[in-house]
Write a protein that holds these residues in place. Structure first.
Motif, short mmCIF file in Angstrom:
data_model
loop_
_atom_site.label_atom_id
_atom_site.label_comp_id
_atom_site.label_asym_id
_atom_site.label_seq_id
_atom_site.Cartn_x
_atom_site.Cartn_y
_atom_site.Cartn_z
N GLU A 1 0.86 -1.18 -0.04
CA GLU A 1 0.00 -0.01 0.31
C GLU A 1 0.90 1.35 -0.13
OE1 GLU A 1 -2.49 2.11 -0.79
OE2 GLU A 1 -3.82 0.46 0.12
N ASP A 2 0.85 2.07 -0.70
CA ASP A 2 1.42 3.38 -0.96
C ASP A 2 0.43 4.44 -0.92
OD1 ASP A 2 0.15 3.58 -3.40
OD2 ASP A 2 2.04 3.67 -4.48
N PHE A 3 -0.70 4.22 -0.42
CA PHE A 3 -1.70 5.41 -0.32
C PHE A 3 -1.93 6.38 -1.17
CE2 PHE A 3 0.13 3.96 3.85
CZ PHE A 3 -0.79 3.52 4.51
N GLY A 4 -1.67 5.73 -2.79
CA GLY A 4 -1.71 6.56 -3.85
C GLY A 4 -0.61 7.34 -4.10
N TYR A 5 0.24 7.44 -3.51
CA TYR A 5 1.59 8.15 -3.71
C TYR A 5 2.23 8.17 -5.03
CZ TYR A 5 6.12 10.29 -3.29
OH TYR A 5 7.24 11.18 -3.62
N ILE B 1 -4.42 16.10 1.46
CA ILE B 1 -4.09 16.02 2.96
C ILE B 1 -4.24 14.39 3.40
CG2 ILE B 1 -4.39 16.79 5.14
CD1 ILE B 1 -3.63 19.02 3.31
N GLY B 2 -3.19 13.85 3.81
CA GLY B 2 -3.27 12.47 4.29
C GLY B 2 -3.46 12.70 5.75
N LEU B 3 -4.58 12.11 6.41
CA LEU B 3 -4.72 12.24 7.72
C LEU B 3 -4.10 10.84 8.51
CD1 LEU B 3 -5.91 14.28 10.20
CD2 LEU B 3 -8.03 12.92 9.65
N LEU C 1 -14.42 19.83 -1.74
CA LEU C 1 -14.00 18.36 -1.50
C LEU C 1 -14.12 17.80 -3.10
CD1 LEU C 1 -12.98 15.94 0.27
CD2 LEU C 1 -15.19 15.36 0.81
N ILE C 2 -12.90 17.00 -3.29
CA ILE C 2 -13.06 16.51 -4.85
C ILE C 2 -12.96 15.02 -4.56
CG2 ILE C 2 -11.66 16.15 -6.52
CD1 ILE C 2 -12.85 19.06 -6.43
N ASP C 3 -12.24 14.53 -3.54
CA ASP C 3 -12.17 13.21 -3.23
C ASP C 3 -11.90 12.75 -2.00
OD1 ASP C 3 -12.40 10.42 -4.15
OD2 ASP C 3 -10.26 10.42 -4.59
N THR C 4 -12.08 11.44 -1.52
CA THR C 4 -11.35 11.05 -0.17
C THR C 4 -11.38 9.54 -0.31
OG1 THR C 4 -12.11 10.88 2.32
CG2 THR C 4 -14.06 10.67 0.95
N LEU D 1 -7.32 9.80 3.11
CA LEU D 1 -6.70 10.80 2.10
C LEU D 1 -7.76 11.75 1.59
CD1 LEU D 1 -4.15 11.78 0.40
CD2 LEU D 1 -4.79 10.00 -0.94
N MET D 2 -7.64 13.10 1.77
CA MET D 2 -8.50 14.02 1.49
C MET D 2 -8.10 14.75 0.19
SD MET D 2 -10.07 14.95 5.17
CE MET D 2 -8.32 15.19 5.82
N ARG D 3 -8.63 15.05 -0.82
CA ARG D 3 -8.43 16.06 -1.81
C ARG D 3 -9.29 17.13 -1.90
NH1 ARG D 3 -8.78 14.59 -8.32
NH2 ARG D 3 -7.89 16.28 -8.98
N TYR D 4 -8.89 18.37 -1.84
CA TYR D 4 -9.51 19.60 -1.93
C TYR D 4 -9.01 20.42 -3.04
CZ TYR D 4 -11.36 18.47 2.72
OH TYR D 4 -12.07 17.89 3.84
N ARG D 5 -9.96 21.15 -3.68
CA ARG D 5 -9.42 22.33 -4.42
C ARG D 5 -10.08 23.66 -3.76
NH1 ARG D 5 -6.83 21.04 -8.94
NH2 ARG D 5 -7.46 23.26 -9.95
N ARG D 6 -9.48 24.57 -4.36
CA ARG D 6 -9.91 26.09 -4.06
C ARG D 6 -11.65 26.12 -4.74
NH1 ARG D 6 -7.11 31.13 -5.46
NH2 ARG D 6 -8.02 31.79 -3.42
N SER D 7 -12.26 26.72 -3.62
CA SER D 7 -13.62 26.91 -4.22
C SER D 7 -13.68 28.25 -5.00
CB SER D 7 -14.53 27.03 -3.11
OG SER D 7 -15.78 27.38 -3.35
#
Length: 217
Positions: free
Chosen positions: A34-38, A131-133, A156-159, A168-174
């Motif tokens: 597992e590379d957590f999507g890296y 951001i990886g929590l 929020l784009i993806d989690t 793993l949370m992916r955000y973009r500017r609104s």
């Protein structure tokens, strides 16, 4: 146009490293398990940027972990025996981004640390946050953003969640972000203050009561 992506792992209480820079608490990336999507993320970027403290921490490892991609390191000190991919710079952020655009780069990995991330965030230069929590509490350490920042609304784009507890949370500017006010030059600020002082009515001194004291005979 260059997109800056802040890709970072943080503890549950908002720290990206211990006070001495330790990251032993981070999960190990194993491409076989597992590379957590890296790997997918790294393949999507064209270059990297980081601060000098982050660079020095990474250089303690035997091999440079970011091969074949240009990496700008913000520093005022010379770097000895730097990897061929490293470009030391002390230029303003906007000028560095313009340099990246001249190389036709499109997606840039902001590695850190928190102080550099704060500078980019204050100027509205981060387009995406990955951001990886990590499910740990450090209690104290180096924060995700080390310094004052600006209000920013994110979308929020993806989690993704993992069996080991990481998220793993992916955000973009609104698009709803308010416009950032332009800084007023100090000379104009002084001029406006001077005008206000001249326009203010002069205050008359308040009367002072002088008490009388009797004399003893």
């Amino acid at each position: 146009m260059v997109e800056i992506v802040y890709y970072v792992a943080t503890s549950l209480d908002g720290f990206i490293a211990t006070l001495d820079g330790g990251i032993d608490w981070l999960p190990r990336l194993d491409p076989e398990l597992e590379d957590f999507g890296y790997r997918a993320f790294y393949d999507s970027i064209d270059g990297l940027i980081m601060g000098r403290l982050t660079f020095d921490k990474i250089r303690r490892h035997a091999a440079w972990p970011y091969p074949k991609k240009p990496c700008w390191v913000f520093t005022h000190r010379p770097i000895e025996s730097e990897p061929s991919e490293v470009i030391p710079t002390a230029q303003p952020l906007a000028q560095v981004i313009a340099e990246m655009e001249s190389y036709k780069l499109r997606r840039i990995f902001l590695v850190g640390g928190g102080r550099l991330a704060s500078q980019f965030q204050r100027q509205g230069l981060i387009a995406e946050y990955n951001i990886g929590l990590v499910p740990v509490l450090l209690g104290t350490g180096m924060p995700l953003f080390a310094g004052p920042g600006e209000f920013e609304r994110l979308k929020l784009i993806d989690t993704r969640s993992f069996a080991t507890g990481e998220v793993l949370m992916r955000y973009r500017r609104s698009a709803l972000n308010p416009p950032r006010p332009k800084a007023i030059p100090p000379a104009i600020t002084r001029h406006l203050r001077h005008q206000a002082e001249e326009a203010a009515p002069a205050r008359e001194p308040e009367p002072v009561e002088i008490g009388t004291r009797g004399t003893e005979s």
